[in-house]
Design an enzyme around this catalytic site. Structure first.
Site, PDB file in Angstrom:
ATOM      1  N   LYS A 191       0.845  -1.203   0.000  1.00  0.00           N
ATOM      2  CA  LYS A 191       0.000   0.000   0.000  1.00  0.00           C
ATOM      3  C   LYS A 191       0.882   1.256   0.000  1.00  0.00           C
ATOM      4  O   LYS A 191       2.094   1.163   0.113  1.00  0.00           O
ATOM      5  CB  LYS A 191      -0.934   0.001   1.204  1.00  0.00           C
TER       6      LYS A 191
HETATM    7  C1  PLP Z   1      -4.424  -5.307   1.215  1.00  0.00           C
HETATM    8  C2  PLP Z   1      -5.873  -5.398   1.391  1.00  0.00           C
HETATM    9  C3  PLP Z   1      -6.448  -5.964   2.538  1.00  0.00           C
HETATM   10  C4  PLP Z   1      -5.627  -6.650   3.592  1.00  0.00           C
HETATM   11  O1  PLP Z   1      -4.734  -5.811   4.240  1.00  0.00           O
HETATM   12  P1  PLP Z   1      -3.682  -6.431   5.292  1.00  0.00           P
HETATM   13  O2  PLP Z   1      -3.195  -5.234   6.038  1.00  0.00           O
HETATM   14  O3  PLP Z   1      -2.615  -7.088   4.491  1.00  0.00           O
HETATM   15  O4  PLP Z   1      -4.410  -7.386   6.159  1.00  0.00           O
HETATM   16  C5  PLP Z   1      -7.820  -5.943   2.666  1.00  0.00           C
HETATM   17  N1  PLP Z   1      -8.602  -5.398   1.724  1.00  0.00           N
HETATM   18  C6  PLP Z   1      -8.099  -4.864   0.596  1.00  0.00           C
HETATM   19  C7  PLP Z   1      -9.021  -4.250  -0.412  1.00  0.00           C
HETATM   20  C8  PLP Z   1      -6.715  -4.851   0.383  1.00  0.00           C
HETATM   21  O5  PLP Z   1      -6.224  -4.340  -0.751  1.00  0.00           O
END
Ligand code: PLP
Length: 378
Positions: free
Chosen positions: A184
């Protein structure tokens, strides 16, 4: 042929993050403590919410949001299949049933219509995703959810720095879940956050992430008097560490620049690919601005080469692209479900791919990527 491989994504981690982590270690306070508290306040204010509750991941945040809303076995929760699988999994963690809604072709997001189409009397909540950073229509969906009497959880894992109707996407959300995974824009290694406006909800979420204790371990430690904690409900250990929060505090200062840089590079992709038939890059919806956390393009038939061949050709040219966003209902973990027809989801997941876009991407890297795509066009 470029001399180096072009990665699809690179986290922006500098010496400042390394020093902040080292300071946290040297302070002797490494578990959830003062840095987590500061990170929560600063993050919440950045995304337009009153309270932030830091947790170990966005997956944990989604889980806690459903516990908070008292979603139980027998309940249905509407989610897009077109999302990282954690969105649907969170529903199963509380024993409820995910019900998949289709998405809009241009934004990859659920709409009032696609959610309404699968709504039943057992619908207890909706999780809508700001997919890849593209904001869904918050005014339309929040209004509809209020009309239906169904709480709306916002999976904002990808959306730090995105805006809707001129405000950060977290502003006005009932409850939003964020991710700090290195994929992210902002990262703490692993990590997540819940944002809410209701102080009682914030207090409950703080308790839920820490074994159901009525007083946090950090507060107990700080107190001069002995504090006897009690455990008010069965809960979880979903805490973030102060080392992670120290890194996160530095990352927050980078967000505005990161988003501006991505939007400039995305605009350049748009320009360079504008006249390529059948190649449709994601762009801002009418109601907001994406942070371009994922720059995905849809490959339509007129392009002449299918998605998997494009991925193979990009890889051969040293470009690390990725298949587009997954569809949970097509994975073995969900093979026991009979989903409603999801034609747009299936088309998008089959025909889209994610191009490199990050702070270290140069214009010459971008020209190289575009060159491959232009050559493959029919
Ligand atoms: C990356 C992501 C998650 C999960 O995030 P984590 O912090 O890795 O648990 C959940 N929903 C979406 C839409 C994502 O892109």
């Amino acid at each position: 042929m470029s001399a180096h491989r072009i990665p699809v994504m690179v986290p922006h981690l500098g010496e400042e993050e390394a020093q902040a982590a080292a300071e946290a270690v040297r302070s002797g306070w490494v578990a959830q403590g003062p840095r987590v508290a500061r990170f929560e306040q600063e993050f919440a204010s950045l995304v337009g919410a009153d309270h932030g509750v830091a947790v170990s991941s966005c997956t944990a945040a989604l889980h806690l949001a459903l516990v908070l809303l008292d979603v139980r076995p027998g309940d249905e929760v509407i989610v897009p299949s077109f999302s990282f699988i954690a969105t649907a999994n969170a529903v199963r963690y509380v024993g409820a049933t995910p019900v998949f809604a289709d998405v809009d072709l241009a934004t990859g997001n659920v709409t009032v219509q696609t959610v309404d189409a699968v709504r039943t009397p057992r619908t207890r909540a909706v999780i809508a995703v700001h997919q890849g950073g593209v904001p869904f229509d918050v005014a339309a969906l929040r209004d509809a959810a209020a009309r239906w009497g169904v709480p709306l959880v916002e999976d904002a894992a990808c959306a730090a720095g995105s805006t809707a109707y001129g405000r950060p996407v977290g502003a006005g959300a009932t409850v939003a879940a964020w991710s700090f995974h290195p994929r992210k824009l902002l990262t703490t290694g692993e990590g997540g956050m819940l944002t809410v406006d209701d102080p009682q909800w914030a207090a409950r979420l703080r308790r839920l992430r820490e074994h159901g204790m009525n007083v946090s371990a950090a507060d107990r430690h700080r107190s001069a008097q002995p504090v006897l904690e009690s455990y008010l409900e069965t809960a979880f250990n979903y805490r973030m560490t102060d080392i992670q929060a120290a890194v996160g505090l530095v990352q927050l200062g980078r967000l505005t620049d990161l988003v501006a840089q991505r939007r400039a590079l995305a605009a350049r992709y748009h320009e360079l690919l504008a006249d390529v038939d059948g190649l449709v890059p994601v762009r801002d919806p009418a109601h907001g601005e994406t942070n371009y956390q994922a720059f995905w393009v849809r490959i339509d038939r007129e392009y002449g080469t299918d998605r998997d061949e494009v991925l193979a050709e990009l890889a051969a040219a040293g470009v690390s692209a990725r298949r587009g966003i997954m569809a949970a209902h097509l994975e073995p973990a969900y093979a026991d479900m009979t989903p409603p027809p999801l034609p747009v989801t299936e088309r998008l997941t089959r025909d889209s791919l994610i191009l490199p876009l990050h702070h270290a991407l140069t214009e010459s890297d971008q020209d190289h990527v575009v060159g491959v795509l232009r050559k493959l066009a029919a």
